[in-house]
Design a protein around this motif. Sequence first.
Motif, PDB file in Angstrom:
ATOM      1  N   ILE A 163       0.833  -1.204   0.000  1.00  0.00           N
ATOM      2  CA  ILE A 163       0.000   0.000   0.000  1.00  0.00           C
ATOM      3  C   ILE A 163       0.867   1.252   0.000  1.00  0.00           C
ATOM      4  CG2 ILE A 163      -0.218  -0.006   2.527  1.00  0.00           C
ATOM      5  CD1 ILE A 163      -2.881   1.163  -0.011  1.00  0.00           C
ATOM      6  N   ILE A 175      -5.467   6.082  -4.995  1.00  0.00           N
ATOM      7  CA  ILE A 175      -5.353   5.102  -3.904  1.00  0.00           C
ATOM      8  C   ILE A 175      -5.679   5.758  -2.570  1.00  0.00           C
ATOM      9  CG2 ILE A 175      -3.771   3.578  -2.674  1.00  0.00           C
ATOM     10  CD1 ILE A 175      -4.467   2.572  -5.444  1.00  0.00           C
ATOM     11  N   LEU A 179      -9.106   4.778  -0.352  1.00  0.00           N
ATOM     12  CA  LEU A 179      -8.761   3.812   0.685  1.00  0.00           C
ATOM     13  C   LEU A 179      -9.981   3.460   1.530  1.00  0.00           C
ATOM     14  CD1 LEU A 179      -6.352   2.292   2.054  1.00  0.00           C
ATOM     15  CD2 LEU A 179      -6.241   4.227   3.652  1.00  0.00           C
ATOM     16  N   THR A 180     -10.254   2.180   1.669  1.00  0.00           N
ATOM     17  CA  THR A 180     -11.381   1.721   2.473  1.00  0.00           C
ATOM     18  C   THR A 180     -10.904   1.207   3.824  1.00  0.00           C
ATOM     19  OG1 THR A 180     -11.263  -0.559   1.663  1.00  0.00           O
ATOM     20  CG2 THR A 180     -12.580   1.017   0.375  1.00  0.00           C
ATOM     21  N   ARG A 182     -11.545  -1.633   5.088  1.00  0.00           N
ATOM     22  CA  ARG A 182     -11.107  -3.020   4.946  1.00  0.00           C
ATOM     23  C   ARG A 182      -9.686  -3.107   4.409  1.00  0.00           C
ATOM     24  NH1 ARG A 182     -14.208  -7.749   1.439  1.00  0.00           N
ATOM     25  NH2 ARG A 182     -12.765  -9.453   1.963  1.00  0.00           N
ATOM     26  N   SER A 183      -9.373  -2.333   3.375  1.00  0.00           N
ATOM     27  CA  SER A 183      -8.023  -2.386   2.807  1.00  0.00           C
ATOM     28  C   SER A 183      -6.991  -1.812   3.775  1.00  0.00           C
ATOM     29  CB  SER A 183      -7.970  -1.651   1.470  1.00  0.00           C
ATOM     30  OG  SER A 183      -8.328  -0.292   1.609  1.00  0.00           O
ATOM     31  N   GLU A 185      -7.176  -1.954   7.124  1.00  0.00           N
ATOM     32  CA  GLU A 185      -6.953  -2.964   8.161  1.00  0.00           C
ATOM     33  C   GLU A 185      -6.090  -4.105   7.640  1.00  0.00           C
ATOM     34  OE1 GLU A 185     -10.238  -4.482  10.288  1.00  0.00           O
ATOM     35  OE2 GLU A 185     -11.021  -2.516  10.864  1.00  0.00           O
ATOM     36  N   ARG A 186      -6.355  -4.547   6.421  1.00  0.00           N
ATOM     37  CA  ARG A 186      -5.605  -5.666   5.858  1.00  0.00           C
ATOM     38  C   ARG A 186      -4.106  -5.360   5.808  1.00  0.00           C
ATOM     39  NH1 ARG A 186      -8.712  -6.511   1.819  1.00  0.00           N
ATOM     40  NH2 ARG A 186      -7.587  -5.233   0.287  1.00  0.00           N
ATOM     41  N   SER A 187      -3.763  -4.137   5.435  1.00  0.00           N
ATOM     42  CA  SER A 187      -2.352  -3.742   5.376  1.00  0.00           C
ATOM     43  C   SER A 187      -1.789  -3.438   6.758  1.00  0.00           C
ATOM     44  CB  SER A 187      -2.184  -2.510   4.483  1.00  0.00           C
ATOM     45  OG  SER A 187      -2.504  -2.797   3.144  1.00  0.00           O
TER      46      SER A 187
END
Length: 304
Positions: A163, A175, A179-180, A182-183, A185-187
């Motif tokens: 990211i 980007i 940014l969401t 979910r994305s 948190e995933r990173s």
Amino acid sequence: MEQQIPGIGGVKAAGRGVATLDAWQQGGKWFSYEGHAIFSRMAGQGEPLVLLHGFPTASWDWSRIWPMLVQSNNVLAVDMLGFGFSDKPREHAYSIEDQADLMQGLLEGLGLESVHLFAHDYGCSVVQELLAREQEGMLPFRIASVCFLNGALFPEVHNPLLIQRLLRSPLGGLISRGLTRRSFERSFLKLFGSKNVPDQRDMDDFWHLLTYNNGRGILHHLIQFMEDRRCHRHRWVSALQNARQPMRLISGIADPVSGAAMVQRYHEMIPEADVVQLKNVGHYPHFESPWEVFSAYRDFRKRQ
């Protein structure tokens, strides 16, 4: 000098008196920097200790260790421009040098003669710039000691997340704005040790700080600090090598971005390197394992 401390599980082991995010904000004050409102907190008694946070978070990262530090230090923390509860102007030319100007101006305005610096991640680069300025005779105050947590002190061994690479790319603006939760948190969760993962409330708070005051819209501007590190690498590494004050690196070696490889490089580059390694701890040692970090920092200060 090398120490290893086995990390104890439990991101919850924060001690008494840890502020919620709301209480953290309510306990702070704002000051003006070039017309922008900068959030700050100050508490405690003793020698001045300045805390500098990382990217993309804020001074609240220090909340779990704050109650311990204020027992014997006059502690100051700020949300640097573009972070946390501070202003986040869209068109500002964000840089490490600008953040160093902010910190230098604040400390000079407070009339402090000597300060201890404790920095994490992005804040480590700001401290490197301040060290370089001190060595050039440009600071009106003395840096008494420096302690670093995980940060890209040597950009050649920094391993940014995907990211972060995308934010630096030509698509960075898209980007950033897109940014969401979910994305994010995933990173973000990849940065933590497996035994110290933030819970849902913690993630709510991190997300709130990131998105506060349209923070998503400027991430691609803030990420340019990675280019600052590359451009100023010689100046900032020289500042470490020529430092006259005591320095310590406290490193969570489970950090995939600036953990074990950064420790190895620190040993290679810094004479008589003072390093404390925290096992099973990731990129946010002061949040993941605050007692171990405080113990290592207290020991460092006692030796001075």
